[in-house]
Design a protein around this motif. Structure first.
Motif: not given
Ligand code: ADP
Ligand code: ASP
Ligand code: MG
Length: 423
Positions: A280-284, A289-293, A327-331
């Motif tokens: 969960a930590a990696a996902i969020f 990092n993409a500055e999405v709330n 998220l796709e980039r870190t899949k």
């Protein structure tokens, strides 16, 4: 002599007639002996139209240029309003956010105000002018670029100026008579609230009651600026938002202050996440990092046979693309199976400080939704709020059912909507 800050939303200045009508109101406030600072939004749906235009030339417009484009909307209305006031024989000067001293950080499209230095506004007032300020915009402290404060940000400009100028009150003029127990566009039997605490208003605003922006209420609470939300189309007294009721402001001791709804969010489900520490930590972290709330988060119990789980969260639709790309980039490194994106959702929230001490509110809320045949997909709560996610198609019916179930329906006049398109 008092100093008042008045803010007029887009629906109040939608056309030339609207601008002339508002100019008269402003002149009346000046004639009553006040120094008047006016914050104005873009005319009607101008901001939405500019956004549509930007998206036609680029699917993800560059933040700096996007802000430059959007601030044009408020420049048009501020200049027209100053002209209309001068035409009535009074002095007025218009100022961009930057000229008015609204200093922000450099996060384009949702900048935060970090300082307000209204020297030019003070001078304009001292010289007998009505000062008109373009809402929703500022200038970044480090790069000196033009920024915008996020949708609905003129409310924040108004309160920030009111605080910096030590105004007696910040009046927010809009297309309804105040803050109601639900959006009057959806619930005709919504009731106007006479006085509401900053605390409850913060939760309503955060839950989608766009009559006031969350950041504006936060700012007003921090600097203790009373807000008076009222219609620019009627002479009626509106809703007071403050720490404590004053004078004859009526306090209702209801358990529930109101029902809010929000159709501006989407839901992302990360499917097949390995159920081990750090996932969960990696996902969020990728999302942050993409500055999405993000708003609500739910993790399902993992299936014993696979050791995989699903994580769902909600976020502004406008940031959906950015989040999916991140998220796709870190899949590969995170190791989930797939992503699901759903923008046909709505959030419905029940708000009221009284629920802290009254059991049964949650049960009553779920019963009302179930009686209306509305399915609940996600749930989140705070001390004074319960929110659920449902299908977008169900939202109006669900809000009305909950409003009735909690005894909020008025038995007198229907709530009036004077203008605006609700966009
Ligand atoms: P403006 O253009 O004046 O900024 P907005 O459209 O941002 O106006 O906000 C006013 C609208 O907020 C109303 O027309 C109404 O549809 C909506 N609204 C949502 N919830 C509420 C509420 N609880 N009370 C009053 N208005 C609400
Ligand atoms: N014009 C901007 C918007 O539509 C800001 C505002 O109206 O407060 O979001
Ligand atoms: Mg608004």
């Amino acid at each position: 002599m008092g100093l008042v800050v008045q803010k007029y939303g887009g629906s109040s200045v939608a056309d030339a007639e609207g601008i002339k009508r508002v100019a008269k109101r402003i002149v009346d406030a000046k004639k009553n002996g006040n120094q008047v600072v006016v914050v104005v939004s873009a005319m009607g749906d101008t901001t939405d139209e500019l956004i549509d235009l930007a998206e036609q030339v680029s699917p993800i417009p560059a933040g700096r240029e996007f802000d430059m484009l959007l601030t044009a909307g408020e420049r048009i209305s501020m200049a027209l309003l100053a002209m209309a006031i001068k035409n009535l024989g009074h002095e007025a000067q218009s100022f961009t956010g930057s000229q008015a001293g609204v200093i922000t950080d450099s996060v384009h499209n949702k900048a935060r105000i970090i300082d307000v230095t209204p020297g030019r506004i003070r001078t304009a007032l001292d010289e007998g002018n009505i000062a008109i300020v373009a809402g929703f915009q500022g200038v970044s402290q480090d790069k000196k670029d033009i920024t915008t404060l996020g949708r609905g940000g003129s409310d924040t400009t108004a309160v920030a100026l009111a605080a910096a100028l030590d105004a007696e009150v910040c009046e927010i003029y809009t297309d309804v008579d105040g803050v109601f127990t639900a959006d009057p566009r959806v619930v005709k039997k919504a009731r106007k609230i006479d006085w509401i605490s900053f605390e409850d208003m913060l939760e309503l605003a955060a839950s989608g009651s766009k009559v006031l922006l969350h950041r504006c209420v936060e700012y007003a609470r921090r600097y203790n600026i009373p807000i008076h939300v009222r219609s620019s189309f009627s002479g009626l007294r509106g809703t007071w938002v403050s720490n404590e009721p004053q004078g004859d402001q009526q306090v209702e001791h209801a358990i529930i202050s109101g029902v809010a709804h929000d159709v501006s969010e989407a839901k992302i489900t990360v499917v097949g996440v390995p159920d081990k520490p750090g996932e969960a930590a990696a996902i969020f972290r990728a999302i942050a990092n993409a500055e999405v709330n993000i708003d609500m988060v739910v993790q399902n119990v993992s299936a014993a046979s696979t050791g995989l789980t699903d994580i769902s969260f909600t976020l502004p639709k406008a940031e959906g693309r950015k989040a999916i790309d991140a998220l796709e980039r870190t899949k590969a490194t995170i190791g989930f199976e797939s992503l699901r994106y759903d923008d046909q959702i709505a959030k419905i929230s029940l708000v009221g400080a009284g629920m802290k001490t009254n059991p049964g509110v949650t049960a009553g809320f779920f019963e009302a939704l179930s009686d209306a045949g509305v399915n609940i997909e996600l749930i989140s709560t705070s001390e004074i709020r319960i929110s659920v996610v449902t299908r977008a198609d169900d939202v109006n019916e669900a809000v009305r059912a909950v409003h009735t179930a909690f005894g909020l329906d008025s038995d007198s006049d229907e709530a009036v909507v004077y203008g605006g398109t609700g966009r």
